[in-house]
Design a protein around this motif. Structure first.
Motif, short mmCIF file in Angstrom:
data_model
loop_
_atom_site.label_atom_id
_atom_site.label_comp_id
_atom_site.label_asym_id
_atom_site.label_seq_id
_atom_site.Cartn_x
_atom_site.Cartn_y
_atom_site.Cartn_z
N UNK A 127 1.06 -1.44 -0.14
CA UNK A 127 0.31 0.29 -0.05
C UNK A 127 1.16 1.01 -0.28
N UNK A 128 0.64 2.50 0.02
CA UNK A 128 1.29 3.68 -0.79
C UNK A 128 2.02 3.95 0.97
N UNK A 129 3.04 4.32 0.75
CA UNK A 129 4.05 4.70 -0.92
C UNK A 129 4.16 3.31 -1.26
N UNK A 130 3.90 3.73 -2.37
CA UNK A 130 4.52 2.14 -3.38
C UNK A 130 5.99 2.72 -4.02
N UNK A 131 6.86 1.32 -3.77
CA UNK A 131 8.15 1.72 -3.84
C UNK A 131 7.82 3.23 -5.90
N UNK A 132 7.40 2.58 -6.54
CA UNK A 132 7.56 3.37 -8.08
C UNK A 132 6.96 5.22 -7.28
N UNK A 133 5.82 5.78 -6.39
CA UNK A 133 6.07 6.65 -6.25
C UNK A 133 7.47 7.65 -5.48
N UNK A 134 7.81 6.63 -4.50
CA UNK A 134 9.32 6.55 -3.81
C UNK A 134 10.42 6.57 -5.06
N UNK A 135 10.44 5.77 -5.51
CA UNK A 135 11.65 5.67 -6.19
C UNK A 135 11.81 7.43 -7.20
N UNK A 136 10.18 7.60 -7.67
CA UNK A 136 10.59 9.28 -8.75
C UNK A 136 10.72 10.06 -7.47
N UNK A 137 10.58 9.67 -6.33
CA UNK A 137 11.20 11.07 -4.91
C UNK A 137 12.66 10.99 -4.63
N UNK A 138 13.29 9.51 -4.92
CA UNK A 138 14.69 9.16 -5.12
C UNK A 138 15.39 9.73 -6.01
N UNK A 139 15.07 9.87 -7.21
CA UNK A 139 15.68 10.18 -8.32
C UNK A 139 16.07 11.89 -8.04
N UNK A 140 14.09 12.66 -7.96
CA UNK A 140 14.60 13.79 -7.59
C UNK A 140 15.94 14.30 -6.77
N UNK A 141 15.57 13.82 -5.87
CA UNK A 141 16.92 13.58 -4.90
C UNK A 141 18.48 13.63 -5.26
N UNK A 142 18.96 12.97 -6.33
CA UNK A 142 19.88 12.51 -7.23
C UNK A 142 20.83 12.06 -6.61
N UNK A 143 21.25 10.99 -5.77
CA UNK A 143 22.12 11.13 -4.74
C UNK A 143 22.85 9.89 -5.32
N UNK A 144 24.17 10.29 -4.88
CA UNK A 144 25.28 9.76 -5.10
C UNK A 144 25.28 8.10 -4.86
N UNK A 145 24.69 7.64 -4.00
CA UNK A 145 24.10 6.60 -3.43
C UNK A 145 23.22 6.40 -2.69
N UNK A 146 22.36 4.77 -3.11
CA UNK A 146 21.11 4.61 -2.72
C UNK A 146 20.96 3.40 -1.89
N UNK A 147 21.15 3.13 -0.24
CA UNK A 147 21.25 2.20 0.65
C UNK A 147 19.76 1.45 0.64
N UNK A 148 19.62 0.47 0.36
CA UNK A 148 18.08 0.02 0.65
C UNK A 148 18.57 -1.17 2.06
N UNK A 149 16.89 -0.70 2.86
CA UNK A 149 17.39 -1.04 4.23
C UNK A 149 15.68 -1.96 4.41
N UNK A 150 15.63 -3.54 4.41
CA UNK A 150 14.13 -3.53 4.73
C UNK A 150 14.05 -3.34 6.31
N UNK A 151 13.17 -3.37 7.31
CA UNK A 151 12.46 -3.16 8.11
C UNK A 151 11.90 -4.41 8.62
N UNK A 152 12.39 -5.61 8.10
CA UNK A 152 12.45 -7.07 8.13
C UNK A 152 13.40 -7.25 9.03
N UNK A 153 14.18 -7.84 10.06
CA UNK A 153 15.76 -8.34 10.29
C UNK A 153 15.71 -9.63 9.97
N UNK A 154 14.71 -10.59 10.09
CA UNK A 154 14.90 -12.02 9.26
C UNK A 154 14.74 -11.92 8.20
N UNK A 155 15.62 -12.51 7.15
CA UNK A 155 15.49 -12.14 5.54
C UNK A 155 14.26 -13.30 5.29
#
Length: 348
Positions: free
Chosen positions: A102-130
């Motif tokens: 449900x919202x905010x979904x990855x498509x909308x957030x990816x556009x926000x990250x693109x606009x931020x124009x980072x040098x690196x993207x760090x992905x961190x799931x809030x699931x301690x166990x994979x």
């Protein structure tokens, strides 16, 4: 000053009662959840979501008509952002939140990250166990949407942290606080309750159950209580297939037979939501009373516990740029767990 985007992933939840059915459809239409060809999965997801919506709506009514998960995750993102702001590496970190169903979904957030124009993207799931059903599903969706958004920055994936010091210390502290409140009562049995999975997924190489066991072992070691009485169990079973066990309901019944009070630890959850606030706090509490459990208590999730947030910040700051690995160094899971996505050297 380098610009870093940190993306926190969580399950998501309906923000109103009308959103319950489409939320459930998104969940059951995920190929990581129902592992069938797309046309069949689509029809099954439609059927299940329609049938389960009235039941789920009653659950969300008990929480005020919506899931608290986004608010919880936003608070964690704010706390993490504040912790990262104290770093000494001179980099700038901005934290984003992406929900899977449900919202905010990855498509909308990816556009926000693109606009931020980072040098690196760090992905961190809030699931301690994979698990292939949670973290891996979110990461795959992100990869698709990041590509569509045109994100070209180096990406670092922090896939799991089942024994991370801050995470373990946070739960240990919360358990100790709960035990102090129970002084005067008989020593309780600790039930470490995690979300369940179909057994065939674990048998297929998903490392989730093994990682849950590592978490519990680390907490038990830090508690350092002589003859600690504890069990690991699994909740939220749905459907006719065999799930990993023992089931939390069965362990509650066993505690009643043994005359043992219970302290329940939601060991695989870091945020409050329907499975803690309703399933554990209401439904299982009622079951415990029916089964004759002398006393039933529940440890809160780590949420914004300072040790947990500091631990997440440490994972981010100590990352190995561009990796996709447990602890961002060496592989954590034994190599028999083929569902693990870690790239570096394998542990025998």
């Amino acid at each position: 000053m380098a610009r870093k985007a940190v993306v926190l992933f969580n399950l998501g939840g309906p923000d109103n009662l009308n959103a319950v059915e489409p939320f459930l459809f998104n969940l059951f239409n995920d190929p990581a959840i129902i592992r069938l060809p797309k046309p069949v999965r689509f029809l099954i997801a439609k059927l299940i979501s329609k049938r389960r919506a009235p039941i789920a709506q009653e659950i969300y009514r008990k929480m005020g008509g919506a899931s608290p998960l986004l608010d919880e995750t936003d608070r964690q993102a704010k706390a993490l952002s504040e912790q990262l702001a104290t770093n000494l590496d001179g980099d700038q970190y901005q934290v984003f939140v992406a929900m899977r169903y449900w919202h905010p979904r990855a498509d909308a957030v990816a556009r926000e990250v693109k606009a931020y124009d980072p040098d690196e993207v760090i992905l961190l799931p809030l699931y301690p166990q994979f698990s292939t059903t949670t973290s891996d599903s979110s990461l795959k969706e992100w990869a698709r949407e990041a590509d569509r958004a045109g994100i070209s920055a180096a990406t670092t994936t922090l896939c799991c942290y089942p024994t991370e010091t801050g995470f373990i210390s946070a739960y240990t502290d919360l358990i100790r606080q709960s035990l102090q409140k129970m002084e005067g009562e008989d020593a309780p049995r600790l039930l470490f309750s995690a979300h369940g999975l179909p057994k065939k997924i674990v048998d297929g190489g998903d490392p989730y159950q093994w990682q849950v066991e590592q978490t519990v072992a680390a907490i038990a070691a830090e508690l350092a209580v002589a003859d600690l009485d504890y069990r690991i169990c699994y909740q939220s079973r749905v459907g006719p297939v065999e799930w990993i066990g023992p089931a939390t309901e069965d362990e509650i019944g066993r505690a009643g037979e043994d005359g043992k009070s219970l302290l329940v630890v939601p060991v695989a959850f870091v945020s409050e939501h329907s499975e803690t606030l309703v399933e554990l706090d209401v439904e299982y509490a009622e079951l415990a009373a029916e089964k004759g459990v002398p006393a039933y208590h529940r440890v809160p999730t780590v949420t914004c516990h300072p040790a947990f947030i500091k631990g997440l910040a440490g994972i981010v700051l100590n990352r190995k740029r561009g990796c996709h690995t447990s602890h961002c160094h060496d592989r954590l899971c034994p190599k028999s767990f083929v569902g693990c996505k870690t790239q570096p050297k394998e542990q025998e």
